[in-house]
Write a protein that holds these residues in place. Structure first.
Motif, short mmCIF file in Angstrom:
data_model
loop_
_atom_site.label_atom_id
_atom_site.label_comp_id
_atom_site.label_asym_id
_atom_site.label_seq_id
_atom_site.Cartn_x
_atom_site.Cartn_y
_atom_site.Cartn_z
N PHE A 27 0.65 -1.22 -0.32
CA PHE A 27 -0.11 -0.26 0.08
C PHE A 27 0.82 0.98 0.10
CE2 PHE A 27 -1.46 3.47 3.10
CZ PHE A 27 -2.98 3.79 1.81
N LEU A 28 0.69 2.18 -1.11
CA LEU A 28 1.41 3.34 -1.24
C LEU A 28 0.41 4.15 -0.01
CD1 LEU A 28 4.16 5.03 -2.49
CD2 LEU A 28 2.21 6.02 -4.43
N ALA A 29 1.97 5.15 0.92
CA ALA A 29 0.40 5.20 2.00
C ALA A 29 1.12 7.25 1.09
CB ALA A 29 0.94 5.57 3.00
N VAL A 30 1.92 7.58 1.28
CA VAL A 30 2.33 8.46 0.47
C VAL A 30 3.08 9.16 -0.68
CG1 VAL A 30 3.83 11.10 0.60
CG2 VAL A 30 1.76 9.66 2.89
N ARG A 31 3.17 9.88 -1.77
CA ARG A 31 3.68 9.43 -3.47
C ARG A 31 4.41 10.36 -3.34
NH1 ARG A 31 1.54 12.61 -7.40
NH2 ARG A 31 -1.01 12.73 -7.67
N ASP A 32 5.75 10.62 -3.98
CA ASP A 32 6.09 11.96 -4.41
C ASP A 32 6.81 13.20 -3.51
OD1 ASP A 32 6.06 10.05 -6.74
OD2 ASP A 32 4.45 11.79 -7.34
N LEU A 33 7.24 12.65 -2.12
CA LEU A 33 7.10 13.92 -1.54
C LEU A 33 8.78 14.52 -1.94
CD1 LEU A 33 6.29 15.73 0.32
CD2 LEU A 33 7.55 14.07 2.46
N SER A 34 8.85 15.66 -2.17
CA SER A 34 10.55 15.99 -2.65
C SER A 34 10.60 17.63 -1.76
CB SER A 34 10.25 16.52 -4.20
OG SER A 34 11.13 15.03 -4.43
N ILE A 35 10.77 17.36 -0.32
CA ILE A 35 10.49 18.88 -0.01
C ILE A 35 11.76 19.48 0.78
CG2 ILE A 35 7.92 18.91 0.38
CD1 ILE A 35 7.74 18.27 3.55
N ASP A 36 12.12 20.51 1.51
CA ASP A 36 13.62 21.33 2.11
C ASP A 36 12.82 21.69 3.47
OD1 ASP A 36 15.61 22.16 0.02
OD2 ASP A 36 14.60 20.01 -0.04
N ILE A 37 13.44 21.06 4.48
CA ILE A 37 12.50 21.71 6.17
C ILE A 37 13.01 22.43 6.51
CG2 ILE A 37 11.81 20.98 8.06
CD1 ILE A 37 10.02 20.00 6.53
N ALA A 38 13.39 23.79 6.77
CA ALA A 38 14.08 25.03 7.26
C ALA A 38 14.44 25.00 8.77
CB ALA A 38 14.09 26.03 6.41
N LYS A 39 15.81 25.38 8.93
CA LYS A 39 16.43 25.01 9.97
C LYS A 39 15.47 25.88 11.43
CE LYS A 39 20.62 24.93 11.18
NZ LYS A 39 22.05 24.66 11.25
N ASN A 40 15.57 26.29 12.52
CA ASN A 40 14.64 27.55 13.04
C ASN A 40 13.68 27.46 12.05
OD1 ASN A 40 18.38 27.37 13.61
ND2 ASN A 40 16.82 27.24 15.66
N SER A 41 13.02 26.84 12.34
CA SER A 41 11.84 27.68 11.53
C SER A 41 10.30 26.56 12.55
CB SER A 41 11.75 27.77 10.39
OG SER A 41 11.50 26.08 9.93
N ILE A 42 9.23 27.09 11.98
CA ILE A 42 8.35 25.90 11.83
C ILE A 42 7.48 26.11 11.17
CG2 ILE A 42 6.02 25.97 13.89
CD1 ILE A 42 7.13 28.02 15.65
N THR A 43 7.35 24.29 11.36
CA THR A 43 6.35 24.47 9.77
C THR A 43 5.16 23.30 9.92
OG1 THR A 43 9.05 24.21 8.18
CG2 THR A 43 6.71 22.76 7.68
N ALA A 44 4.36 23.54 9.38
CA ALA A 44 3.01 23.38 9.65
C ALA A 44 2.71 21.90 8.78
CB ALA A 44 1.90 23.65 9.97
N PHE A 45 1.92 21.16 8.92
CA PHE A 45 1.41 20.16 7.87
C PHE A 45 -0.01 20.12 7.83
CE2 PHE A 45 5.60 16.99 7.78
CZ PHE A 45 6.08 17.52 7.33
N ILE A 46 -0.58 20.07 7.40
CA ILE A 46 -1.91 20.88 6.98
C ILE A 46 -2.52 19.75 6.01
CG2 ILE A 46 -2.16 22.90 7.77
CD1 ILE A 46 -3.23 23.89 4.89
N GLY A 47 -4.22 19.55 6.15
CA GLY A 47 -4.51 18.13 5.20
C GLY A 47 -5.55 17.97 5.57
N PRO A 48 -6.95 17.14 4.80
CA PRO A 48 -7.90 16.23 5.39
C PRO A 48 -7.01 15.13 5.89
CG PRO A 48 -8.06 16.16 3.52
CD PRO A 48 -6.57 16.86 3.16
N SER A 49 -7.64 14.53 6.54
CA SER A 49 -7.71 12.53 7.34
C SER A 49 -7.92 11.64 6.50
CB SER A 49 -8.62 12.90 8.40
OG SER A 49 -8.83 13.22 9.14
N GLY A 50 -5.58 11.08 6.95
CA GLY A 50 -5.56 10.92 6.02
C GLY A 50 -4.96 10.67 4.97
N CYS A 51 -4.22 11.88 5.12
CA CYS A 51 -3.94 11.69 3.77
C CYS A 51 -1.86 12.09 4.23
CB CYS A 51 -3.54 14.17 3.12
SG CYS A 51 -3.40 14.97 5.04
N GLY A 52 -1.60 11.40 5.45
CA GLY A 52 -0.03 11.20 5.59
C GLY A 52 0.53 11.99 6.17
N LYS A 53 0.12 13.08 6.64
CA LYS A 53 0.57 14.07 7.67
C LYS A 53 1.27 13.57 8.31
CE LYS A 53 -3.22 16.38 8.56
NZ LYS A 53 -3.68 15.55 8.42
#
Length: 268
Positions: A27-53
């Motif tokens: 089962f493919l839960a999350v696909r094609d994720l290419s992101i950078d997370i910046a240092k000393n920052s707050i990054t929020a993941f939002i989205g509907p239930s079941g989207c893999g956050k």
């Protein structure tokens, strides 16, 4: 070869994912994720239930490793080192990348011992009293509990318990703090206290937070990733990132219609 993560290099990004696919068995839960997370920052993941956050969040401290069927394709880099390389010790990853869960989960121990537990386990040799005080101050809890450190952490209010869990996380001096819906069980006043606390903590730590609360994401985060979900012919639901940008752009001038509809409350 070493079982510990290599020393951090000073770069703008603390995490980087490249063409990441997350599976549970076939089962493919999350696909094609290419992101950078910046240092000393707050990054929020939002989205509907079941989207893999939460699934993505737990990849960053290898907590998903505890699920037998879990595996990934693609790469996750932490300070430019492959986080899933064979020589990397997941236990060391979890020391450097702490976690605060949805429901406050203080240990059935004193407030003091809740904070001291992790450092003791790791063989901390410094002044434990000083570390406990410093950690509670970082979590904006010291003034509330300084005269009752022998009281059980479970006797605190819900908001205080969650700040105790944050203090427990920072006591082991991590690099990153992951938070999975940390305010969902809290009242509005406690939620705002935690949000104010996050602004102070990002001076020392990088913070990733999963939230269903659009107001919280817009108030508290610097960057926001909007995840959505699609279903295949078998009804299996796979998450993916629609848009990832500075928070003000996501909420004020999103590029994708799906993002606009979600943040304005028209779906999800």
């Amino acid at each position: 070869m070493t079982s510990r993560l290599q020393s951090a290099r000073q770069t703008d990004s603390i995490f980087r994912t490249e063409d990441l696919n997350i599976y549970y068995g076939n089962f493919l839960a999350v696909r094609d994720l290419s992101i950078d997370i910046a240092k000393n920052s707050i990054t929020a993941f939002i989205g509907p239930s079941g989207c893999g956050k939460s699934t993505v969040l737990r990849c960053f401290n290898r907590l998903n490793d505890l699920i037998k069927s879990f595996h990934i394709e693609g790469k996750i880099y932490y300070h430019d080192q492959d986080l899933y390389a064979s020589e990397v010790d997941p236990v060391e990853v979890r020391r450097q990348v702490g976690m605060v869960f949805q429901k406050p989960n203080p240990f059935p121990k004193s407030i003091y011992d809740n904070i001291a537990f992790g450092p003791r386990l790791l063989g901390y040799k410094g002044d434990m009293d000083e570390l406990v005080e410093q950690s509670l101050k970082q979590a904006a809890l010291w003034d509330d509990v300084k005269d009752k450190l022998k009281a059980f952490g479970t006797d605190l209010s819900g908001g205080q318990q969650q700040r105790l869990c944050i203090a427990r996380a920072v006591a082991v001096q991590p690099d990153v703090i992951l938070m999975d819906e940390p305010c969902s069980a809290l009242d509005p006043i406690s939620t705002l206290k935690v949000e104010d606390l996050l602004q102070e903590l990002k001076e020392k730590y990088t913070i990733l937070i999963v939230t269903h609360n659009m107001q919280q994401a817009s108030r508290a985060s610097d960057y926001t990733a909007f995840f959505n979900v699609e279903a295949n012919s078998k009804g299996q639901r796979t998450g993916y990132v629609v848009e990832y940008e500075r928070t003000e752009a996501i909420f004020q001038s999103p590029k994708q219609q799906a993002t606009q509809e979600y943040v304005s409350g028209r779906f999800g």
